[in-house]
Scaffold this motif. Structure first.
Motif, PDB file in Angstrom:
ATOM      1  N   SER A 101      -5.680  -9.765   1.787  1.00  0.00           N
ATOM      2  CA  SER A 101      -4.254  -9.896   2.003  1.00  0.00           C
ATOM      3  C   SER A 101      -3.727  -8.696   2.787  1.00  0.00           C
ATOM      4  CB  SER A 101      -3.523 -10.006   0.662  1.00  0.00           C
ATOM      5  OG  SER A 101      -2.128  -9.853   0.833  1.00  0.00           O
ATOM      6  N   VAL A 102      -2.953  -8.968   3.852  1.00  0.00           N
ATOM      7  CA  VAL A 102      -2.393  -7.878   4.655  1.00  0.00           C
ATOM      8  C   VAL A 102      -1.456  -7.027   3.807  1.00  0.00           C
ATOM      9  CG1 VAL A 102      -0.966  -7.333   6.658  1.00  0.00           C
ATOM     10  CG2 VAL A 102      -2.646  -9.178   6.791  1.00  0.00           C
ATOM     11  N   TRP A 103      -0.682  -7.670   2.947  1.00  0.00           N
ATOM     12  CA  TRP A 103       0.233  -6.922   2.089  1.00  0.00           C
ATOM     13  C   TRP A 103      -0.526  -5.976   1.164  1.00  0.00           C
ATOM     14  CZ3 TRP A 103       4.987  -5.372   1.788  1.00  0.00           C
ATOM     15  CH2 TRP A 103       5.508  -4.923   0.566  1.00  0.00           C
ATOM     16  N   ASP A 104      -1.636  -6.453   0.587  1.00  0.00           N
ATOM     17  CA  ASP A 104      -2.430  -5.598  -0.290  1.00  0.00           C
ATOM     18  C   ASP A 104      -3.043  -4.434   0.485  1.00  0.00           C
ATOM     19  OD1 ASP A 104      -1.843  -7.224  -2.417  1.00  0.00           O
ATOM     20  OD2 ASP A 104      -3.716  -8.365  -2.312  1.00  0.00           O
ATOM     21  N   VAL A 296      -3.072  -8.151  10.659  1.00  0.00           N
ATOM     22  CA  VAL A 296      -2.935  -6.749  10.267  1.00  0.00           C
ATOM     23  C   VAL A 296      -2.056  -5.997  11.267  1.00  0.00           C
ATOM     24  CG1 VAL A 296      -4.175  -4.594   9.854  1.00  0.00           C
ATOM     25  CG2 VAL A 296      -5.130  -6.749   9.049  1.00  0.00           C
ATOM     26  N   ILE A 297      -2.272  -6.240  12.551  1.00  0.00           N
ATOM     27  CA  ILE A 297      -1.468  -5.583  13.583  1.00  0.00           C
ATOM     28  C   ILE A 297      -0.001  -5.954  13.412  1.00  0.00           C
ATOM     29  CG2 ILE A 297      -1.034  -5.417  16.059  1.00  0.00           C
ATOM     30  CD1 ILE A 297      -4.009  -5.877  16.503  1.00  0.00           C
ATOM     31  N   LEU A 298       0.264  -7.228  13.176  1.00  0.00           N
ATOM     32  CA  LEU A 298       1.641  -7.673  12.999  1.00  0.00           C
ATOM     33  C   LEU A 298       2.256  -7.074  11.742  1.00  0.00           C
ATOM     34  CD1 LEU A 298       3.953  -9.423  13.988  1.00  0.00           C
ATOM     35  CD2 LEU A 298       2.947 -11.354  12.761  1.00  0.00           C
ATOM     36  N   GLY A 299       1.483  -7.000  10.666  1.00  0.00           N
ATOM     37  CA  GLY A 299       1.994  -6.420   9.428  1.00  0.00           C
ATOM     38  C   GLY A 299       2.343  -4.949   9.584  1.00  0.00           C
TER      39      GLY A 299
END
Length: 328
Positions: A101-104, A296-299
């Motif tokens: 998860s990108v958030w994690d 990931v880049i966008l996050g």
């Protein structure tokens, strides 16, 4: 004040949506295909289409963007059939490289970048303001010239050059400091500080030089105002005149650049984290760029934009505290 905050918060949301839209568009026009990379070299057309559908890449760009934005606030289900995966709020998607998860990933790396940013900011504010105010109070003297020449020289050194010099001098030659390895503050505060002191110094040298020059100019300007002469004529102590009246009024431009600098560093100092091997957001972003990991880049891009606009909002509110004239 409530109406002002409401308008600014709406502006923050607008900026974040615009940043997300631009980032989405950039990746859409690039020739890379994450589905092909995930499928491998010996991949059939049917398998490739199934992976694209599972990643949601077969939908039009506007639909992908709409799903992403709504998923941040409500969560979303990614993929179909047996490969469907529920992404809970706040959903920033999953990494193409490791399916995390990108958030994690961001939550895991953020404490490192926050420790680096806040520690370096405290250090460069202390050094920069002290040098700038001292130079302003001794304008056109030897002290002023020495401090400003030093500030120009320090500002001219790239952070990677300063970092290498610090590593060589304080680790390899003298052994005064350990090579940085991030230790959580809650585990050992002393070890946390000693391991981050070197990166703090590398960033503080560059930023303190710029803040010294800015604070000198602001102090010279504010100390020439009529209310300063009035305060002196009333017999107020020199410290009160300098700190309460001169420095307080001269802090306005300092707050502006401080909000931008701190907001940017909270999203990761790519060069500093890479040189010292710190597992922060900046290093995560660099790795995602190398592999074309779009989620990931966008996050990270959205996180950086959020920190910068929130920092600007906080700075605008602090203006009224530092300079009461702003309230009117």
């Amino acid at each position: 004040m409530i109406l002002y905050l409401g308008r600014r918060l709406l502006g923050v949301l607008g900026v974040l949506v615009a940043v997300a839209a631009v980032t989405f568009t950039i990746f859409y026009v690039l020739p890379s295909d994450p589905a092909a990379a995930a499928c491998g070299k010996s991949c059939s057309a049917e398998r490739l289409e199934a992976i694209r559908a599972n990643m949601g890449l077969d939908a039009p760009l506007w639909r992908q963007f709409a799903d992403f934005v709504t998923g941040i606030f409500t969560g979303r289900t990614m993929g179909t059939g047996p490969y469907a995966l529920r992404c809970d709020f706040p959903c920033l998607g999953y990494s193409y490289e490791n399916s995390q998860s990108v958030w994690d990933l961001l939550v895991d790396r953020l404490p490192v970048s926050a420790s680096l940013a806040f520690g370096a900011a405290a250090l460069w504010l202390l050094l920069g303001l002290t040098a700038g105010v001292t130079a302003a109070l001794h304008k056109d003297t030897l002290t002023d010239r020495v401090l400003m020449v030093g500030a120009v020289a320090a500002a001219s050194l790239p952070v990677y050059f300063t970092s290498v010099l610090l590593i060589y001098g304080l680790i390899r030659v003298t052994g005064l400091l350990p090579y940085p390895q991030y230790v959580p503050f809650g585990d050992d505060p002393l070890s946390w500080a000693s391991n981050l002191l070197l990166p703090w110094l590398a960033l503080a040298i560059l930023y303190a030089a710029m803040y010294a020059r800015q604070s000198r100019g602001s102090m010279i300007e504010s100390m020439a105002e009529p209310y300063i002469r009035t305060a002196r004529a009333k017999g107020l102590p020199r410290r009160t005149v300098v700190v309460k009246h001169g420095l307080r009024a001269g802090m306005t431009p300092i707050l502006t650049i401080f909000g931008m600098d701190l907001g940017g560093l909270l999203a990761g100092a790519v060069i500093t984290e890479s040189i010292f091997g710190l597992p922060g957001v900046g290093r995560l972003f660099y790795g995602a760029l190398s592999t074309g990991d779009q989620p990931v880049i966008l996050g990270v891009t959205l996180l950086a934009a959020a920190f910068i606009v929130v920092a600007n909002l906080a700075v605008d509110l602090l203006y009224a505290v530092v300079d009461p004239r702003v309230r009117y």
